[in-house]
Scaffold this motif. Sequence first.
Motif, PDB file in Angstrom:
ATOM      1  N   ILE A 100       0.848  -1.201   0.000  1.00 14.16           N
ATOM      2  CA  ILE A 100       0.000   0.000   0.000  1.00 14.16           C
ATOM      3  C   ILE A 100       0.880   1.246   0.000  1.00 14.16           C
ATOM      4  O   ILE A 100       0.641   2.192  -0.764  1.00 14.16           O
ATOM      5  CB  ILE A 100      -0.958  -0.007   1.214  1.00 14.16           C
ATOM      6  CG1 ILE A 100      -1.955  -1.160   1.098  1.00 14.16           C
ATOM      7  CG2 ILE A 100      -1.685   1.329   1.334  1.00 14.16           C
ATOM      8  CD1 ILE A 100      -2.737  -1.432   2.371  1.00 14.16           C
ATOM      9  N   ALA A 101       1.904   1.261   0.833  1.00 13.58           N
ATOM     10  CA  ALA A 101       2.820   2.411   0.891  1.00 13.58           C
ATOM     11  C   ALA A 101       3.513   2.621  -0.453  1.00 13.58           C
ATOM     12  O   ALA A 101       3.636   3.763  -0.925  1.00 13.58           O
ATOM     13  CB  ALA A 101       3.850   2.208   1.998  1.00 13.58           C
ATOM     14  N   GLN A 102       3.936   1.536  -1.115  1.00 16.58           N
ATOM     15  CA  GLN A 102       4.585   1.645  -2.425  1.00 16.58           C
ATOM     16  C   GLN A 102       3.616   2.196  -3.472  1.00 16.58           C
ATOM     17  O   GLN A 102       3.987   3.020  -4.308  1.00 16.58           O
ATOM     18  CB  GLN A 102       5.121   0.273  -2.871  1.00 16.58           C
ATOM     19  CG  GLN A 102       6.235  -0.269  -2.022  1.00 16.58           C
ATOM     20  CD  GLN A 102       7.545   0.488  -2.188  1.00 16.58           C
ATOM     21  OE1 GLN A 102       7.689   1.350  -3.043  1.00 16.58           O
ATOM     22  NE2 GLN A 102       8.505   0.163  -1.350  1.00 16.58           N
ATOM     23  N   ARG A 103       2.362   1.749  -3.416  1.00 12.53           N
ATOM     24  CA  ARG A 103       1.349   2.247  -4.358  1.00 12.53           C
ATOM     25  C   ARG A 103       1.130   3.737  -4.150  1.00 12.53           C
ATOM     26  O   ARG A 103       1.092   4.519  -5.101  1.00 12.53           O
ATOM     27  CB  ARG A 103       0.028   1.493  -4.173  1.00 12.53           C
ATOM     28  CG  ARG A 103      -1.090   1.993  -5.101  1.00 12.53           C
ATOM     29  CD  ARG A 103      -2.407   1.287  -4.865  1.00 12.53           C
ATOM     30  NE  ARG A 103      -3.015   1.535  -3.582  1.00 12.53           N
ATOM     31  CZ  ARG A 103      -3.723   2.638  -3.277  1.00 12.53           C
ATOM     32  NH1 ARG A 103      -3.896   3.597  -4.162  1.00 12.53           N
ATOM     33  NH2 ARG A 103      -4.259   2.768  -2.076  1.00 12.53           N
ATOM     34  N   LEU A 104       1.017   4.154  -2.889  1.00 13.83           N
ATOM     35  CA  LEU A 104       0.811   5.571  -2.590  1.00 13.83           C
ATOM     36  C   LEU A 104       2.007   6.403  -3.046  1.00 13.83           C
ATOM     37  O   LEU A 104       1.847   7.483  -3.619  1.00 13.83           O
ATOM     38  CB  LEU A 104       0.565   5.770  -1.091  1.00 13.83           C
ATOM     39  CG  LEU A 104      -0.739   5.200  -0.541  1.00 13.83           C
ATOM     40  CD1 LEU A 104      -0.777   5.328   0.971  1.00 13.83           C
ATOM     41  CD2 LEU A 104      -1.939   5.867  -1.180  1.00 13.83           C
ATOM     42  N   LYS A 105       3.200   5.905  -2.801  1.00 18.32           N
ATOM     43  CA  LYS A 105       4.416   6.633  -3.165  1.00 18.32           C
ATOM     44  C   LYS A 105       4.477   6.914  -4.666  1.00 18.32           C
ATOM     45  O   LYS A 105       5.017   7.936  -5.092  1.00 18.32           O
ATOM     46  CB  LYS A 105       5.640   5.834  -2.725  1.00 18.32           C
ATOM     47  CG  LYS A 105       6.970   6.507  -3.022  1.00 18.32           C
ATOM     48  CD  LYS A 105       8.126   5.626  -2.629  1.00 18.32           C
ATOM     49  CE  LYS A 105       8.334   4.631  -3.730  1.00 18.32           C
ATOM     50  NZ  LYS A 105       9.618   4.005  -3.785  1.00 18.32           N
ATOM     51  N   ALA A 106       3.921   6.029  -5.469  1.00 17.05           N
ATOM     52  CA  ALA A 106       3.982   6.158  -6.931  1.00 17.05           C
ATOM     53  C   ALA A 106       2.953   7.142  -7.499  1.00 17.05           C
ATOM     54  O   ALA A 106       3.022   7.473  -8.685  1.00 17.05           O
ATOM     55  CB  ALA A 106       3.797   4.789  -7.566  1.00 17.05           C
ATOM     56  N   LEU A 107       2.009   7.606  -6.681  1.00 13.76           N
ATOM     57  CA  LEU A 107       0.975   8.519  -7.186  1.00 13.76           C
ATOM     58  C   LEU A 107       1.573   9.891  -7.473  1.00 13.76           C
ATOM     59  O   LEU A 107       2.450  10.367  -6.752  1.00 13.76           O
ATOM     60  CB  LEU A 107      -0.164   8.631  -6.174  1.00 13.76           C
ATOM     61  CG  LEU A 107      -0.940   7.341  -5.930  1.00 13.76           C
ATOM     62  CD1 LEU A 107      -1.933   7.523  -4.794  1.00 13.76           C
ATOM     63  CD2 LEU A 107      -1.645   6.876  -7.198  1.00 13.76           C
ATOM     64  N   PRO A 108       1.084  10.563  -8.539  1.00 16.06           N
ATOM     65  CA  PRO A 108       1.699  11.822  -8.974  1.00 16.06           C
ATOM     66  C   PRO A 108       1.701  12.949  -7.944  1.00 16.06           C
ATOM     67  O   PRO A 108       2.633  13.717  -7.907  1.00 16.06           O
ATOM     68  CB  PRO A 108       0.886  12.222 -10.200  1.00 16.06           C
ATOM     69  CG  PRO A 108      -0.086  11.160 -10.464  1.00 16.06           C
ATOM     70  CD  PRO A 108       0.006  10.135  -9.397  1.00 16.06           C
ATOM     71  N   ASN A 109       0.687  13.079  -7.126  1.00 14.72           N
ATOM     72  CA  ASN A 109       0.633  14.185  -6.169  1.00 14.72           C
ATOM     73  C   ASN A 109       1.438  13.927  -4.899  1.00 14.72           C
ATOM     74  O   ASN A 109       1.635  14.832  -4.095  1.00 14.72           O
ATOM     75  CB  ASN A 109      -0.821  14.485  -5.785  1.00 14.72           C
ATOM     76  CG  ASN A 109      -1.605  15.026  -6.945  1.00 14.72           C
ATOM     77  OD1 ASN A 109      -2.097  14.259  -7.765  1.00 14.72           O
ATOM     78  ND2 ASN A 109      -1.703  16.334  -7.038  1.00 14.72           N
ATOM     79  N   VAL A 110       1.890  12.711  -4.705  1.00  9.57           N
ATOM     80  CA  VAL A 110       2.555  12.344  -3.456  1.00  9.57           C
ATOM     81  C   VAL A 110       4.006  12.801  -3.475  1.00  9.57           C
ATOM     82  O   VAL A 110       4.766  12.494  -4.393  1.00  9.57           O
ATOM     83  CB  VAL A 110       2.456  10.822  -3.215  1.00  9.57           C
ATOM     84  CG1 VAL A 110       3.275  10.408  -2.005  1.00  9.57           C
ATOM     85  CG2 VAL A 110       0.997  10.427  -3.033  1.00  9.57           C
ATOM     86  N   GLN A 111       4.371  13.550  -2.435  1.00 11.28           N
ATOM     87  CA  GLN A 111       5.741  14.019  -2.265  1.00 11.28           C
ATOM     88  C   GLN A 111       6.562  13.033  -1.429  1.00 11.28           C
ATOM     89  O   GLN A 111       7.728  12.807  -1.706  1.00 11.28           O
ATOM     90  CB  GLN A 111       5.752  15.396  -1.587  1.00 11.28           C
ATOM     91  CG  GLN A 111       4.939  16.441  -2.314  1.00 11.28           C
ATOM     92  CD  GLN A 111       5.408  16.647  -3.740  1.00 11.28           C
ATOM     93  OE1 GLN A 111       6.566  16.961  -3.966  1.00 11.28           O
ATOM     94  NE2 GLN A 111       4.522  16.439  -4.700  1.00 11.28           N
ATOM     95  N   SER A 112       5.939  12.472  -0.384  1.00  8.23           N
ATOM     96  CA  SER A 112       6.621  11.535   0.519  1.00  8.23           C
ATOM     97  C   SER A 112       5.592  10.642   1.185  1.00  8.23           C
ATOM     98  O   SER A 112       4.439  11.033   1.362  1.00  8.23           O
ATOM     99  CB  SER A 112       7.362  12.282   1.640  1.00  8.23           C
ATOM    100  OG  SER A 112       8.313  13.164   1.146  1.00  8.23           O
ATOM    101  N   VAL A 113       6.044   9.455   1.576  1.00  2.00           N
ATOM    102  CA  VAL A 113       5.234   8.552   2.392  1.00  2.00           C
ATOM    103  C   VAL A 113       6.109   8.122   3.562  1.00  2.00           C
ATOM    104  O   VAL A 113       7.231   7.650   3.364  1.00  2.00           O
ATOM    105  CB  VAL A 113       4.765   7.310   1.606  1.00  2.00           C
ATOM    106  CG1 VAL A 113       4.017   6.338   2.514  1.00  2.00           C
ATOM    107  CG2 VAL A 113       3.892   7.714   0.436  1.00  2.00           C
ATOM    108  N   PHE A 114       5.594   8.306   4.763  1.00  2.00           N
ATOM    109  CA  PHE A 114       6.306   7.915   5.978  1.00  2.00           C
ATOM    110  C   PHE A 114       5.553   6.761   6.622  1.00  2.00           C
ATOM    111  O   PHE A 114       4.347   6.865   6.851  1.00  2.00           O
ATOM    112  CB  PHE A 114       6.363   9.087   6.964  1.00  2.00           C
ATOM    113  CG  PHE A 114       7.025  10.316   6.397  1.00  2.00           C
ATOM    114  CD1 PHE A 114       8.399  10.498   6.495  1.00  2.00           C
ATOM    115  CD2 PHE A 114       6.279  11.295   5.762  1.00  2.00           C
ATOM    116  CE1 PHE A 114       9.011  11.631   5.979  1.00  2.00           C
ATOM    117  CE2 PHE A 114       6.876  12.427   5.237  1.00  2.00           C
ATOM    118  CZ  PHE A 114       8.247  12.598   5.343  1.00  2.00           C
TER     119      PHE A 114
END
Length: 164
Positions: A100-114
Amino acid sequence: MSDSSIARTQGASPNRVRLDGTDRLILKELMTDARIPNNVLAAKAGIAPSTCLGRVRALRDAGIIRGFHASVDLEALGLLVYALISVRVNSQARNKMLAIAQRLKALPNVQSVFLLAGDQDFLVHVACGSPKELRDFIAVHLASDPAIANTQTNLVFDHLTPGE
């Protein structure tokens, strides 16, 4: 260790790297301005340019410097709304957290995932063009995902970083 004091320490944590004050000063300067000329960096560190170049190379080889990046003015790109979104994953989806974190990280608006410890599982930093775009991002990518139990969105008014 050629031109650098960088050394792998032995014992309980074999991948630990020992840095001296000069290494730390070089890292601090590079974090402030990764494009600083080597001769200026060497002067600030009080070492010869050739020694400085060797130390930077050793810091890269040791994996302490992972890369050099451009700091982009997101507002100049039309991204005016920033948010930190806390995400909690359903207990049934705990085994999918990294995916899930990897999927979120790949989204265009995402700057960072912690990835977090505590009552929330992730903190997602997003930049959007408008409040509507932020709302749509949450609806499409978070609220519609059955693996996500809940989210909490906090708008960012300003982001202060060292050196600014």
